[in-house]
Design a protein around this motif. Structure first.
Motif, mmCIF file in Angstrom:
data_model
loop_
_atom_site.group_PDB
_atom_site.id
_atom_site.type_symbol
_atom_site.label_atom_id
_atom_site.label_comp_id
_atom_site.label_asym_id
_atom_site.label_seq_id
_atom_site.Cartn_x
_atom_site.Cartn_y
_atom_site.Cartn_z
ATOM 1 N N LYS A 27 1.251 -10.584 16.717
ATOM 2 C CA LYS A 27 1.688 -11.526 15.685
ATOM 3 C C LYS A 27 2.406 -10.807 14.554
ATOM 4 N N GLY A 49 0.810 -21.840 10.304
ATOM 5 C CA GLY A 49 0.460 -21.942 11.718
ATOM 6 C C GLY A 49 0.005 -20.656 12.367
ATOM 7 N N THR A 50 0.266 -19.508 11.739
ATOM 8 C CA THR A 50 -0.043 -18.239 12.399
ATOM 9 C C THR A 50 -1.531 -18.046 12.608
ATOM 10 N N ASP A 70 -2.532 -20.104 15.541
ATOM 11 C CA ASP A 70 -1.995 -19.529 16.777
ATOM 12 C C ASP A 70 -2.751 -18.262 17.174
ATOM 13 N N THR A 71 -3.143 -17.468 16.180
ATOM 14 C CA THR A 71 -3.875 -16.236 16.470
ATOM 15 C C THR A 71 -5.193 -16.537 17.170
ATOM 16 N N GLU A 104 -4.556 -18.029 20.759
ATOM 17 C CA GLU A 104 -4.092 -17.005 21.704
ATOM 18 C C GLU A 104 -5.218 -16.047 22.062
ATOM 19 N N THR A 109 -9.173 -26.200 19.898
ATOM 20 C CA THR A 109 -8.676 -27.398 19.210
ATOM 21 C C THR A 109 -9.421 -28.670 19.591
#
Length: 336
Positions: free
Chosen positions: A57, A108-109, A112-113, A116, A333
């Motif tokens: 990232k 959003g990071t 996303d981290t 992922e 989520t």
């Protein structure tokens, strides 16, 4: 070499403090089943997998990833506890935390981290590692990557099954809060006024939207359109970035204009010179009850770093779920 020595020092300090905190709060910790080596046998590569995702990232998104993830962790822990409930998406029957007004600006990071890392960990250790623990480790590793301290992350959290936007609105501190309100917010989470001052220092990283502080520039009071505690030059610059009409949700301004991507003690130095961005930032220096601590951290980065590491361990214990009221989500989520 100096950086490695400092990181070893922070680890040593937090290891000692974890022992002390466990003695003080032994029954609570036992119930939560938190321990640094929780995944030693069940998923021994857990932390290294997360570290690789973080490096990926940082290579693609850049240093903004650190501020977005530490903010995500804070917003998660303050609502329902540190249980990754902030990652749950809304459904037709429920508006989840992430869609609450205070959370709409979360980057959003961080999301996303965690997603992922969960995907990669499920491939190695299916059904073992919680999303809540992934977020706790990621927050630590991003802070360290930005030049901040490191600490030992206790693990063993379960993921929550409740996520409601109304709870986020009620529980998260407000950008216009005074010291009394901030202290009460933190006390409700078993955190002290000192913890509040320390954790506010996370604003050494990251950005805010104009709507969070524009009232300080244009409509502060009937006597002063602009907050008199603002440094005049700083206020003028903010007005250029954030005009009185427009830009509230599209323009972002760094909390720390000196070094917005570096974890350091410049946040506190800014407060001393009237350059705290939010009311809830600057009030820490203008209130006599918190001023001395701000001055200490402004002058002594080591004091801030060591105290921040300890406070993050305490924050990570807020509202932790166990098997009786939590689960290991298959998808971060969605509730199982």
């Amino acid at each position: 070499m100096e950086k490695l020595v400092k990181q070893a020092m922070w680890v040593g300090i937090t290891a000692l403090m974890i022992t002390v905190l466990n003695i003080i709060d032994q029954r609570w910790i036992a119930n939560a089943q938190l321990s640094p080596g929780f995944y030693s046998n069940s998923c021994p590569n857990m932390e290294s997998v997360i570290q690789q995702v973080i490096q990926d990232k940082l290579n693609t998104v850049g240093p903004i990833a650190a501020s977005e993830t530490i903010r995500l962790f804070f917003h998660d822990c303050f609502v329902e506890g540190c249980d990754a409930s902030v990652l749950i998406v809304s459904t037709n029957n429920n508006v989840a935390e992430r869609d609450a007004t205070p959370n709409l600006s979360l980057g959003g990071t961080g999301f996303d981290t965690v997603v992922e890392a969960k995907t990669r960990l499920e491939a190695q250790c299916p059904g073992v590692v919680s999303c809540a623990d992934i977020l706790a480790v990621a927050a630590r590793d991003y802070v360290t990557a930005a030049g901040g301290p490191t600490w030992i992350v206790e693990k063993g959290r379960k993921d929550g099954r409740v996520s409601m936007a109304s709870h986020a609105v009620a529980d998260l501190p407000n950008a216009t809060s005074d010291v009394n309100q901030l202290t009460a917010n933190f006390a409700a989470k078993r955190l002290t006024q000192l913890d509040m001052i320390i954790l506010s220092g996370a604003h050494t990283l990251g950005f805010s939207h104009c709507d969070q502080f524009s009232s300080r520039l244009y409509t502060f009071s009937s006597q002063n359109a602009t907050d008199p505690s603002l440094n005049p030059d700083f206020a003028a610059g903010l007005k250029t970035s954030c005009p009185q009409s427009g830009g509230d949700l599209t323009v972002v301004v760094p909390f720390d204009a000196k070094s917005p991507f570096t974890f350091d003690n410049a946040y506190y130095q800014n407060l001393v010179t009237g350059m705290g961005l939010l009311t809830s930032d600057e009030i820490l220096f203008t209130d006599d009850r918190t001023m001395d601590t701000v001055l200490d951290f402004a002058q002594n980065s080591n004091n801030f770093f060591s105290d921040f590491a300890i406070a993050m361990v305490k924050l990570g214990r807020v509202g932790v779920k166990d098997a009786s009221n939590g689960e290991i989500r298959k998808d971060c989520t969605l509730i199982n």
